[in-house]
Motif scaffolding. Structure first.
Motif, short mmCIF file in Angstrom:
data_model
loop_
_atom_site.label_atom_id
_atom_site.label_comp_id
_atom_site.label_asym_id
_atom_site.label_seq_id
_atom_site.Cartn_x
_atom_site.Cartn_y
_atom_site.Cartn_z
N LEU B 44 -46.20 58.94 -43.57
CA LEU B 44 -45.44 57.70 -43.60
C LEU B 44 -46.35 56.48 -43.70
O LEU B 44 -46.15 55.60 -44.54
N VAL B 45 -47.37 56.42 -42.85
CA VAL B 45 -48.21 55.22 -42.80
C VAL B 45 -49.09 55.13 -44.04
O VAL B 45 -49.21 54.05 -44.64
N LEU B 46 -49.70 56.26 -44.45
CA LEU B 46 -50.54 56.20 -45.64
C LEU B 46 -49.70 55.84 -46.87
O LEU B 46 -50.14 55.05 -47.72
N GLY B 47 -48.50 56.40 -46.96
CA GLY B 47 -47.59 56.04 -48.06
C GLY B 47 -47.25 54.57 -48.04
O GLY B 47 -47.30 53.88 -49.07
N HIS B 48 -46.95 54.08 -46.85
CA HIS B 48 -46.63 52.67 -46.67
C HIS B 48 -47.80 51.79 -47.11
O HIS B 48 -47.63 50.83 -47.89
N LEU B 49 -48.99 52.12 -46.64
CA LEU B 49 -50.18 51.32 -46.99
C LEU B 49 -50.42 51.37 -48.50
O LEU B 49 -50.76 50.36 -49.12
N GLN B 77 -35.06 52.26 -46.11
CA GLN B 77 -34.59 51.91 -44.76
C GLN B 77 -34.95 53.03 -43.80
O GLN B 77 -35.48 52.80 -42.71
N PHE B 78 -34.67 54.27 -44.22
CA PHE B 78 -34.96 55.41 -43.36
C PHE B 78 -36.47 55.56 -43.16
O PHE B 78 -36.93 55.82 -42.06
N TRP B 79 -37.23 55.36 -44.26
CA TRP B 79 -38.70 55.45 -44.17
C TRP B 79 -39.22 54.48 -43.11
O TRP B 79 -39.97 54.86 -42.21
N ASP B 80 -38.81 53.23 -43.21
CA ASP B 80 -39.31 52.22 -42.27
C ASP B 80 -38.82 52.47 -40.86
O ASP B 80 -39.56 52.26 -39.88
N LEU B 81 -37.57 52.93 -40.75
CA LEU B 81 -37.03 53.22 -39.42
C LEU B 81 -37.80 54.37 -38.78
O LEU B 81 -38.19 54.29 -37.60
N ALA B 82 -38.04 55.42 -39.56
CA ALA B 82 -38.79 56.57 -39.03
C ALA B 82 -40.18 56.14 -38.62
O ALA B 82 -40.69 56.52 -37.56
N VAL B 118 -41.14 48.29 -21.38
CA VAL B 118 -40.35 47.13 -21.77
C VAL B 118 -40.73 46.68 -23.17
O VAL B 118 -39.87 46.42 -24.02
N SER B 119 -42.05 46.64 -23.45
CA SER B 119 -42.47 46.20 -24.79
C SER B 119 -42.03 47.20 -25.85
O SER B 119 -41.62 46.82 -26.95
N MET B 120 -42.05 48.50 -25.51
CA MET B 120 -41.58 49.51 -26.46
C MET B 120 -40.11 49.31 -26.78
O MET B 120 -39.70 49.30 -27.95
N VAL B 121 -39.31 49.13 -25.74
CA VAL B 121 -37.86 48.95 -25.94
C VAL B 121 -37.60 47.70 -26.77
O VAL B 121 -36.80 47.72 -27.72
N LEU B 122 -38.30 46.61 -26.43
CA LEU B 122 -38.10 45.35 -27.16
C LEU B 122 -38.41 45.53 -28.65
O LEU B 122 -37.61 45.15 -29.51
N ILE B 123 -39.57 46.10 -28.94
CA ILE B 123 -39.99 46.23 -30.34
C ILE B 123 -39.07 47.18 -31.09
O ILE B 123 -38.66 46.91 -32.23
N LEU B 124 -38.68 48.29 -30.44
CA LEU B 124 -37.76 49.23 -31.09
C LEU B 124 -36.43 48.54 -31.38
O LEU B 124 -35.86 48.69 -32.46
N PHE B 125 -35.95 47.77 -30.40
CA PHE B 125 -34.66 47.11 -30.56
C PHE B 125 -34.72 46.09 -31.70
O PHE B 125 -33.89 46.11 -32.62
N VAL B 126 -35.69 45.19 -31.65
CA VAL B 126 -35.78 44.14 -32.68
C VAL B 126 -35.99 44.76 -34.06
O VAL B 126 -35.32 44.39 -35.03
N GLY B 127 -36.89 45.75 -34.16
CA GLY B 127 -37.18 46.38 -35.44
C GLY B 127 -35.95 47.06 -36.02
O GLY B 127 -35.62 46.89 -37.19
N THR B 128 -35.26 47.85 -35.17
CA THR B 128 -34.07 48.55 -35.64
C THR B 128 -33.00 47.57 -36.08
O THR B 128 -32.34 47.74 -37.12
#
Lengths: 262, 141
Positions: B44-49, B77-82, B118-128
């Motif tokens: 995922l990350v190498l493809g993204h880069l 959308q699925f790629w970025d979400l995953a 807390v930071s994980m939940v925040l980032i997951l929430f905002v990103g999703t």
């Protein structure tokens, strides 16, 4: 008793220097809890034969220079596992390391070769090279390192095929010297980790066909401080004076847990 | 001198000091998760880069329209979400282990972990939220 001499100025002339011996500077990490607040290095110029072991150098220092030097040794032949220490930064048994293997290819600028000796890490240092082994043995006892069998005692010996014996042959070699556990970076950081030696000794019984306590031991090692802490850095395999494939044993326990099958 | 007043203090140096095993497979599953998510992230990350930085024009063609065009497709959308979820959980679990290793006191360990979670939940929430509610037709106010 004379006042403390400055570092590197120990009078080592009393040590007998046999023919063919070379002078070696032994750098020791000394610690006396009654005087020092923290460990410090002290150097001793010791005559040594290439066939001497590091243990001989330590005994020469203890017998002729400073009788207060504290270290463990029992059999002095690599069997009892008492004298594990950091020799030139690597965990070894002092009785198994020969001087000739520590000498460099050639002398650097006429200075004698230096051998550093420090206590093993991760266990509290009591004095000099002498550490408190209790946390190590506590983890060892916690994995139930003894045969667990239910039902009636058999009237003859518990037989086992050669193939079954082969499965845990490697881990029977452990002498509990703590060289592996005290070389593990996870153990240095977090002393509640069982450590490689305890897992090796659990492995010895988990994979024994005569033993019926595998489930109990696997449960214990499945916990937060168990095998999942291992990051496979292979320090333990490098450190083992018996050549046990320690990391492989840990991975076999992980596999047994993963596939619920020993 | 009553016997009851004195509490019996047994010296028991050989009894186990560890709490009994919790019989939970959490550490096992997180270990397996780290392996699988690590493998997925490599792709995922190498493809993204590769797409973002190298493929035709690389970083110079990135703009609002490019992102809007990508997120119009459910695949990206699925790629970025995953990528978001796996990277957060993978990194978060790694940091959890590091905190367990290096925090000396229980309170330090607890608060560092709280901060992490807390930071994980925040980032997951905002990103999703962004991925699912992204609206390419922002009115030019």
């Amino acid at each position: 008793m004379t006042a403390t001499v400055s570092e590197g100025a120990h009078d080592t002339s009393q040590i007998p220097a046999p023919e063919g011996s070379v002078t070696i500077t032994v750098k020791l990490l000394r610690f006396n809890p009654e005087q020092d607040s923290e460990p410090h290095w002290e150097s001793y110029d010791v005559p040594a034969l290439p066939t001497d072991r590091v243990l001989n150098l330590l005994f020469n220092i203890k017998n002729y220079v400073d009788g207060t030097l504290a270290f463990r040794r029992s059999c002095a032949h690599g069997i009892c596992g008492s004298d594990a220490m950091q020799i030139n930064g690597i965990n070894r048994l002092a009785c198994k390391v020969l001087v000739k293997d520590l000498l460099g290819k050639k002398d650097t600028a006429g200075k004698p070769p230096v051998v550093t000796v420090a206590p093993i890490k991760g266990l509290p240092t009591m004095k000099d090279l002498y550490v408190d082994m209790e946390p190590f043995f506590e983890a060892y006892r916690a994995v139930k390192p003894y045969l667990i069998a239910y039902g009636n005692e058999p009237t003859r010996e518990r037989v086992q095929s050669q193939a079954d014996r082969e499965r845990f042959d490697d881990t029977t070699k452990c002498i509990l010297c703590a060289a592996c556990t005290s070389s593990c970076p996870v153990y240095w950081a977090d002393g509640s980790y069982f450590g490689p030696a305890a897992i090796v000794n659990a492995h010895r019984f988990i994979f024994d066909s005569r033993d019926e306590g595998s489930e109990e031991r696997l449960d214990i090692l499945n916990d937060a401080e168990g095998v999942w802490r291992c990051r496979t850095t292979f320090n333990c395999t490098d450190a083992c004076p018996r050549g046990i494939q320690v990391t492989k044993a840990i991975q076999e326990v992980k596999r047994a847990l993963l596939f619920k099958r020993v | 001198m009553t016997a009851q007043s004195e509490t019996l203090a047994l010296d028991k140096p050989r009894s186990p000091r560890r709490p009994a095993a919790r019989r939970s497979n959490f550490e096992l599953y997180s270990w397996v998760f780290m392996r699988i998510s690590g493998l997925a992230l490599v792709v995922l990350v190498l493809g993204h880069l590769f797409i973002m930085n190298i493929l035709d024009g690389g970083v110079h063609r990135l703009n609002f329209a490019f992102v809007a065009g990508r997120w119009a497709s459910p695949f990206w959308q699925f790629w970025d979400l995953a990528m978001l979820w796996l990277a957060q959980l993978h990194g978060g679990n790694g940091l959890r282990t590091i905190i367990d290793d290096y925090a000396r006191r229980d309170s330090t360990r607890f608060w560092l972990k709280m901060l992490l979670y807390v930071s994980m939940v925040l980032i997951l929430f905002v990103g999703t939220l962004v991925i699912f509610t992204f609206d390419p037709d922002i009115p030019a106010s």
